[in-house]
Write an enzyme that holds these catalytic residues in place. Structure first.
Site, PDB file in Angstrom:
ATOM      1  N   TYR A  55      17.558   7.582   4.329  1.00  0.00           N
ATOM      2  CA  TYR A  55      17.297   6.399   5.418  1.00  0.00           C
ATOM      3  C   TYR A  55      18.048   6.139   6.077  1.00  0.00           C
ATOM      4  O   TYR A  55      19.427   5.484   6.202  1.00  0.00           O
ATOM      5  CB  TYR A  55      17.057   5.536   4.309  1.00  0.00           C
ATOM      6  CG  TYR A  55      15.154   5.811   3.810  1.00  0.00           C
ATOM      7  CD1 TYR A  55      14.855   6.744   3.256  1.00  0.00           C
ATOM      8  CD2 TYR A  55      15.231   4.968   1.742  1.00  0.00           C
ATOM      9  CE1 TYR A  55      13.699   7.281   2.375  1.00  0.00           C
ATOM     10  CE2 TYR A  55      14.364   5.529   1.277  1.00  0.00           C
ATOM     11  CZ  TYR A  55      13.391   6.197   1.339  1.00  0.00           C
ATOM     12  OH  TYR A  55      12.568   6.686   0.531  1.00  0.00           O
ATOM     13  N   PRO A 207       1.587   2.839  -0.576  1.00  0.00           N
ATOM     14  CA  PRO A 207       0.038   1.880  -0.642  1.00  0.00           C
ATOM     15  C   PRO A 207      -0.601   1.734   0.530  1.00  0.00           C
ATOM     16  O   PRO A 207      -2.196   1.729  -0.045  1.00  0.00           O
ATOM     17  CB  PRO A 207       0.344   0.955  -2.034  1.00  0.00           C
ATOM     18  CG  PRO A 207       1.674   0.408  -1.229  1.00  0.00           C
ATOM     19  CD  PRO A 207       2.617   1.671  -1.185  1.00  0.00           C
ATOM     20  N   LEU A 208      -0.422   1.562   1.502  1.00  0.00           N
ATOM     21  CA  LEU A 208      -0.910   0.531   2.749  1.00  0.00           C
ATOM     22  C   LEU A 208      -1.310   2.259   3.714  1.00  0.00           C
ATOM     23  O   LEU A 208      -1.692   2.469   4.655  1.00  0.00           O
ATOM     24  CB  LEU A 208      -0.024   0.207   3.750  1.00  0.00           C
ATOM     25  CG  LEU A 208      -0.145  -1.677   2.705  1.00  0.00           C
ATOM     26  CD1 LEU A 208       0.565  -2.218   3.398  1.00  0.00           C
ATOM     27  CD2 LEU A 208      -1.449  -1.526   2.087  1.00  0.00           C
ATOM     28  N   GLY A 211      -0.268   2.280   7.133  1.00  0.00           N
ATOM     29  CA  GLY A 211      -0.861   1.410   7.789  1.00  0.00           C
ATOM     30  C   GLY A 211      -1.918   1.735   8.176  1.00  0.00           C
ATOM     31  O   GLY A 211      -3.576   0.476   8.535  1.00  0.00           O
ATOM     32  N   LEU A 213      -4.909   1.303   5.781  1.00  0.00           N
ATOM     33  CA  LEU A 213      -4.992  -0.369   4.360  1.00  0.00           C
ATOM     34  C   LEU A 213      -4.257  -1.038   4.586  1.00  0.00           C
ATOM     35  O   LEU A 213      -4.495  -1.805   3.917  1.00  0.00           O
ATOM     36  CB  LEU A 213      -4.790   0.513   4.098  1.00  0.00           C
ATOM     37  CG  LEU A 213      -5.341   2.318   3.355  1.00  0.00           C
ATOM     38  CD1 LEU A 213      -5.067   2.706   1.572  1.00  0.00           C
ATOM     39  CD2 LEU A 213      -6.917   1.359   3.515  1.00  0.00           C
ATOM     40  N   GLY A 215      -4.836  -4.112   7.182  1.00  0.00           N
ATOM     41  CA  GLY A 215      -5.831  -4.753   7.440  1.00  0.00           C
ATOM     42  C   GLY A 215      -5.674  -4.602   9.031  1.00  0.00           C
ATOM     43  O   GLY A 215      -6.913  -5.855   9.394  1.00  0.00           O
TER      44      GLY A 215
END
Length: 338
Positions: A55, A207-208, A211, A213, A215
């Site tokens: 990273y 989990p998103l 991006g 998910l 919103g």
């Protein structure tokens, strides 16, 4: 924040963990701000911090090390090795030569003398997994590493590594870190059941779904439409249009449940009984605070059933999103005679 055991390691971790891929030049290059984000996560009850040598080419580990000064003993610190660190072919993979060098580099950058969870970032088809496990076992015996894990391994390689550990009398991978979201459910078919069978802790990331998910009103627009990742949001690709259609349905479901879409998405991941913790990877303090606000949300069966109707169990809306390392598919030289 709710906590639970990390597989059979004897270590207890928070259900939401902090991923630091976006802290450093790949995301937030302001070290002071990144440190504040880490401190805010710890103050909110997160006790697992996950990073990797790759990273921002080690910068993320350096930031984490600075942030944990004076707080190290209260944190479960996880990092990873195996992805390339530069152009030298020997500065990657799972060889004993590289593992022993990589851990020393990570310990130095992190400013610590031990790592709680040392994870193999990707499977290395060039190295016998027994060789890797032997080297990692020596690190455990030396007190430099407390437990070892894998990341993005397909089920058959999880099993191979478990068998190799048993045959060789090595430490075994105690955790797996796969990608998992409503839009990327492939691991439900074999990876998660295999992890359960071997008593492994599971730390999921994404989990998103990059991006999709989050919103946002236009999940495929803005900065996502340009740069190296533009293909992942290109709506001329039929699979991406399918993702957008699913997101529109999920957005309505979230609204009906009185939840932001991001909270629905994170709660979905935590609803799976195999999942120990979900990694949230904020770039800003606002991102962290938004994630923390949904840490304790639980979905009812009706909501989970509706999600299954939108994206079926085990489905991958865009197969190109599947990060599971399958050497025979990723390396064309393994499919062609020389």
């Amino acid at each position: 924040m709710e906590c639970q055991p990390l597989g059979a390691t004897g270590i207890t971790v928070s259900r939401m963990a902090l991923g630091t891929m976006m802290l450093g030049s790949y995301g937030n290059a302001d070290h002071d701000d990144a440190i504040r984000i880490i401190h805010a996560a710890l103050d909110a009850g997160i006790n697992l911090v996950d990073t990797a040598d790759v990273y921002s080419s080690g910068e993320s580990e350096e930031i984490v090390g600075k942030a944990l000064a004076g707080r190290r003993d209260d944190v479960v610190l996880a990092t990873k090795f195996a992805l390339p660190m530069g152009t030298d072919p020997n500065h990657a993979g799972g060889s004993r030569r590289w593992v022993t060098r990589a851990v020393e580099d990570s310990l130095r950058r992190l400013g610590t003398d031990y790592i709680d969870l040392y994870q193999m970032h990707r499977f290395d088809p060039r190295t016998d997994v027994s060789e890797t496990l032997s080297a990692l076992s020596d690190l455990v015996h030396a007190g430099k590493v407390r437990a070892i894990g894998s990341s993005t391994f397909p089920a058959e390689l999880i099993v191979e590594a478990q068998w190799a550990a048993e045959r060789g009398g090595h430490q075994r991978f105690r955790t797996e870190q796969p990608r998992y979201s409503i839009l990327t459910r492939t691991i439900e078919a074999a990876v998660l059941p295999t992890a359960q069978r071997y008593g492994m802790g599971v730390l999921t990331y994404g989990p998103l779904s990059s991006g999709w998910l989050s919103g946002r009103a236009d999940p495929a627009g803005g900065h996502r439409a340009s740069g190296a990742g533009a293909k992942d949001f290109d709506l001329t690709v039929p699979a991406n249009r399918a993702k957008l259609a699913a997101v529109e349905q999920l957005t309505k479901l979230a609204a009906d449940a009185g939840l932001p879409l991001a909270h629905l998405a994170t709660a979905f991941v935590l609803a799976h009984p195999a999942v120990t913790s979900v990694l949230t990877g904020p770039r800003t303090m606002d991102h962290l605070q938004a994630a923390l606000a949904g840490a304790d949300i639980r979905l009812d069966d009706a909501s989970l059933d509706r999600i299954d109707e939108i994206v079926g169990p085990g489905a991958e809306v865009n197969p190109a999103d599947n990060y599971i390392t399958i050497p025979a598919l990723a390396n064309k030289s393994l499919r062609r005679r020389s």
